[in-house]
Design a protein around this motif. Structure first.
Motif, short mmCIF file in Angstrom:
data_model
loop_
_atom_site.label_atom_id
_atom_site.label_comp_id
_atom_site.label_asym_id
_atom_site.label_seq_id
_atom_site.Cartn_x
_atom_site.Cartn_y
_atom_site.Cartn_z
N ILE A 169 0.85 -1.11 0.04
CA ILE A 169 -0.28 0.06 0.04
C ILE A 169 0.86 1.25 0.13
CG2 ILE A 169 -1.93 -0.95 0.99
CD1 ILE A 169 -1.00 0.04 3.84
N PRO A 179 -6.35 5.64 -5.47
CA PRO A 179 -6.41 4.18 -5.89
C PRO A 179 -5.00 4.05 -6.08
CG PRO A 179 -7.80 5.40 -7.57
CD PRO A 179 -7.18 6.17 -6.55
N ILE A 180 -4.37 2.80 -6.05
CA ILE A 180 -2.94 2.20 -6.05
C ILE A 180 -2.86 2.18 -7.69
CG2 ILE A 180 -1.25 0.33 -5.60
CD1 ILE A 180 -3.00 -0.32 -3.23
N ALA A 192 -2.29 -3.30 -6.83
CA ALA A 192 -3.79 -3.11 -6.83
C ALA A 192 -4.50 -4.29 -6.91
CB ALA A 192 -4.39 -1.97 -7.84
N LYS A 193 -4.47 -4.88 -7.74
CA LYS A 193 -5.26 -6.31 -7.93
C LYS A 193 -5.08 -7.34 -6.69
CE LYS A 193 -6.15 -10.21 -11.05
NZ LYS A 193 -5.54 -10.89 -12.08
N GLU A 221 -6.99 -5.75 -3.87
CA GLU A 221 -8.45 -5.92 -3.97
C GLU A 221 -8.77 -7.34 -3.84
OE1 GLU A 221 -10.55 -3.85 -4.15
OE2 GLU A 221 -12.14 -5.10 -4.42
N ASN A 232 5.91 -0.83 -2.70
CA ASN A 232 4.83 0.21 -2.85
C ASN A 232 5.45 1.34 -3.56
OD1 ASN A 232 6.49 1.27 -0.77
ND2 ASN A 232 4.75 2.13 0.17
#
Lengths: 462, 202
Positions: free
Chosen positions: A67, A75-76, A82-83, A86, A410
């Motif tokens: 993160i 949003p990342i 990001a996936k 999620e 990150n």
């Protein structure tokens, strides 16, 4: 009378569900912590088998590795990260697991939030798909990192197959001098035993220097047990432990608390119990420690010269990667970056120590000092105490909670060739960014280095 | 998991000690949610130069590595993180075993659960293998899990340790989870008697 037992043996014995001949023990796991990087394949395994999570009430998830530490509401940017993040949300929803998501007041690095919530307790077993799970041993818990297949096993059954470890007592006798903190103790140990020295063992830290540490200092010590090759480090609980736990959100209350403390008081190693090995370190003789090479065992006293290769291939290779000359101390070595953070040193006392040096001083121009609190709670407390202002006024980059530049997943990372004094736990090649060069040290040493722009001895500032 | 038993394989020497999991598979490749596809990034930062081209000095880019299935490495292989991506990457590349004098605990566990054999030999045997590999680009050895033996060129056999439970699982291609699941009654009984109540949902 029963045979005298070590703390580790007591926790082990009380968690063996079944132990058949020719098989490892089935060990019960009281607390399973989950993060985004090492869990997706385990959840997929459950789906493939058509089974659920057996004890979601003994499981807690958070995202910490991938993160961002800035603008966490956005949003990342990295679509693959990001996936993955999620996917953790999807998995927690599907399997009913409580999730401390970004934006939650108790989100943070998994090894910071477990203790903060009061979930890490004496005498329990804790696992996570993360080698720094050893951190939780500071409470007298048996806590160790596991792989993703084992994450699946625990999700499915709340148990693991385990072989019993050997025990090693690490006794820190004496009282450390001013400016010598928990990080220096553990770096001194790993420099002594090497990165493989604890393989096959659980380390129990004992002695006056350990007793006088805060819980946060004890977590720093246990955290890096794995850097000495030991899956777990453990410290007997005492009044310092109970005081820390007394007001935590999930801690037992009233009669249940009293009963718990009575039980916890029976955990310390019995008189006459035998360890397989003992290592003794005189803490009163220690100096601030710093690593010079490419594994955490390559450490020296900050005033001491780094070794010369003398035909040792590992030393030669490390010096070459680090672009350092053997035979000279690191003091005065210019750095580009200073990182304060990670599950090793991102708690409030770590930030207080660093801020105590930076108050009224400035980070050397040209040095990027990144300060990343270990959790949202630590961040809020640091703001309330004025520490965040001290860091900002000194010119440091004050961020939101996460693993950040410890593992550089990150976007917080070193550029190739940059030097960094870091309070994290690993100085492996490229750990903080491809081609980056890491010196591991305490928050005090990191802060002194930020002020001078070169590796510095914090004792000059006390 | 496919059953593992005996195989003969070509040796790829990596004479470096304390090879950590960040070298085996750097953290930036851990963002995947799959197990497959990690082999191309095995040893990424040693294997590729800054411009992404293969580093000719690294053994995996040399002709001798073609078809290699047994990695020969220095002491304390696999130290560092718990990432199971490390054995997944080694298997993905095509390795079936790693020979060393010692392995980090978590890496060893992870390997055994995926059918990658961590073969522990004594220092003399390891040195002998490195010496032979230095002279012979196509050095081969045979690993027999059932008899727990490694057969060196010339026929010398050395035994290696592996716990009997893991060995049986590997030979049968069996799943350790099903063993734990068979103990569910005992687990339920254990929970009923445990004093360590705890509730993350509260």
């Amino acid at each position: 009378m029963t045979r005298p037992r070590t703390l580790y043996e007591k926790v082990w014995d009380s968690h063996v569900v079944v132990h058949e001949d020719d098989a490892p023990a089935v060990l019960y796991i009281d607390l399973h912590l989950v993060h985004e990087v090492t869990s997706p394949q385990a959840f997929q395994g459950l789906r493939d088998r058509g089974i659920g999570v057996r004890r979601p009430d003994r499981t807690l998830a958070t995202m910490d590795h991938s993160i961002p530490t800035r603008d966490q509401t956005l949003p990342i940017l990295d679509p693959i990260a990001a996936k993955q993040v999620e996917q953790l949300r999807i998995n927690c929803r599907e399997f009913g697991i409580p999730l401390k998501d970004v934006g939650d007041e108790s989100q943070g690095i998994v090894h910071v939030i477990g203790p903060e919530l009061g979930l890490t307790r004496p005498g329990i077993t804790v696992v996570c798909g993360d080698s720094h799970t050893s951190t939780h041993g500071a409470f007298g818990a048996l806590a160790f990192g596991i792989g993703t297949t084992e994450v699946e096993h625990v999700l499915a059954t709340q148990c693991l197959l385990q072989q019993k470890s050997r025990t090693c007592e690490v006794r820190f006798s004496g009282r450390p001098q001013a400016g010598i903190v928990a990080k220096d103790l553990i770096l001194a140990l790993i420099a002594r035993i090497g990165v493989g020295g604890g393989t096959g063992h659980v380390l129990e830290y004992t002695g006056q220097a350990i007793r006088s540490l805060s819980m946060e200092g004890r977590m720093t010590v246990c955290n890096m047990s794995i850097e000495g090759g030991a899956r777990a480090g453990i410290i007997a609980p005492d009044d310092t432990t109970y005081e820390y736990l007394a007001d935590k959100p999930t801690s037992p209350r009233n009669a249940e608390w009293d009963a718990s403390v009575r039980r916890w008081r029976t955990l310390p190693t019995d008189k006459g119990a035998v360890y397989d090995r003992t290592v003794t370190i005189d803490a009163s003789e220690l100096e601030p420690m710093i690593t010079w090479g490419t594994n955490p065992g390559m450490g020296v006293r900050v005033s001491e010269p780094v070794p010369e290769p003398n035909g040792h291939a590992g030393v030669r290779k490390a010096l070459q990667y680090m672009q350092l000359e053997g035979g000279k101390p690191l003091i005065g070595q210019p750095v580009d970056v200073v990182f304060i953070g990670s599950c090793t040193n991102s708690r409030i006392t770590d930030l207080r120590e660093a801020a105590s040096l930076l108050e009224g001083r400035k980070v050397k121009p040209g040095v990027w000092m990144l300060v990343v609190p270990g959790s949202e709670k630590v961040r809020a407390q640091a703001v309330a105490e004025g520490l965040a202002d001290i860091f900002r006024q000194a010119g440091a980059d004050w961020r939101d909670a996460g693993c950040s530049m410890c593992i550089a997943m990150n976007g917080d990372q070193l550029a190739g060739g940059q030097y960094c004094v870091s309070t994290s736990n690993r100085n492996f090649e490229g750990r903080q960014g491809k081609g980056g060069r890491t010196f591991l040290a305490s928050p005090l040493t990191a802060a002194a280095t930020a002020i001078e722009g070169k590796v510095a001895d914090p004792r000059a500032y006390l | 998991m496919q059953p593992v038993n005996a195989f003969r394989g070509k040796v790829v020497p990596l004479p470096t000690s304390d090879v950590d999991t960040d070298q085996i598979i750097p953290a930036r490749f851990l963002k995947t949610i799959e197990k497959l596809g990690l082999g191309e990034n095995l040893f990424n930062d040693w294997r590729y130069l800054a411009d992404g081209s293969p580093n000719p000095d690294f053994v995996l880019n040399q002709p001798r590595a073609n078809g290699g299935s047994i990695l020969l490495a220095g002491d304390n292989f696999g130290c560092g993180s718990s990432r199971e991506h490390a054995p997944w990457a080694l298997l993905g590349y095509g390795f079936k075993a790693v020979i060393s004098t010692s392995f980090a605990d978590i890496f060893r566990n992870n390997s055994l659960k995926n059918g990658l054999l961590p073969i522990i030999v004594d220092e003399d045997t390891l040195q002998q293998l490195f010496d032979r590999a230095a002279r012979d680009d196509s050095l081969e050895v045979t690993i027999d899990l059932r008899s727990r033996t490694l057969t060196l060129p010339g026929g010398r056999r050395v035994s290696f340790p592996v716990d009997s439970f893991s060995r049986q699982c590997l030979l049968e291609g069996g799943d350790q989870l099903s063993y734990i699941q068979q103990k569910m009654d005992a687990i339920v009984d254990y929970e009923a008697g445990s004093a360590n109540a705890l509730d993350t949902l509260a």
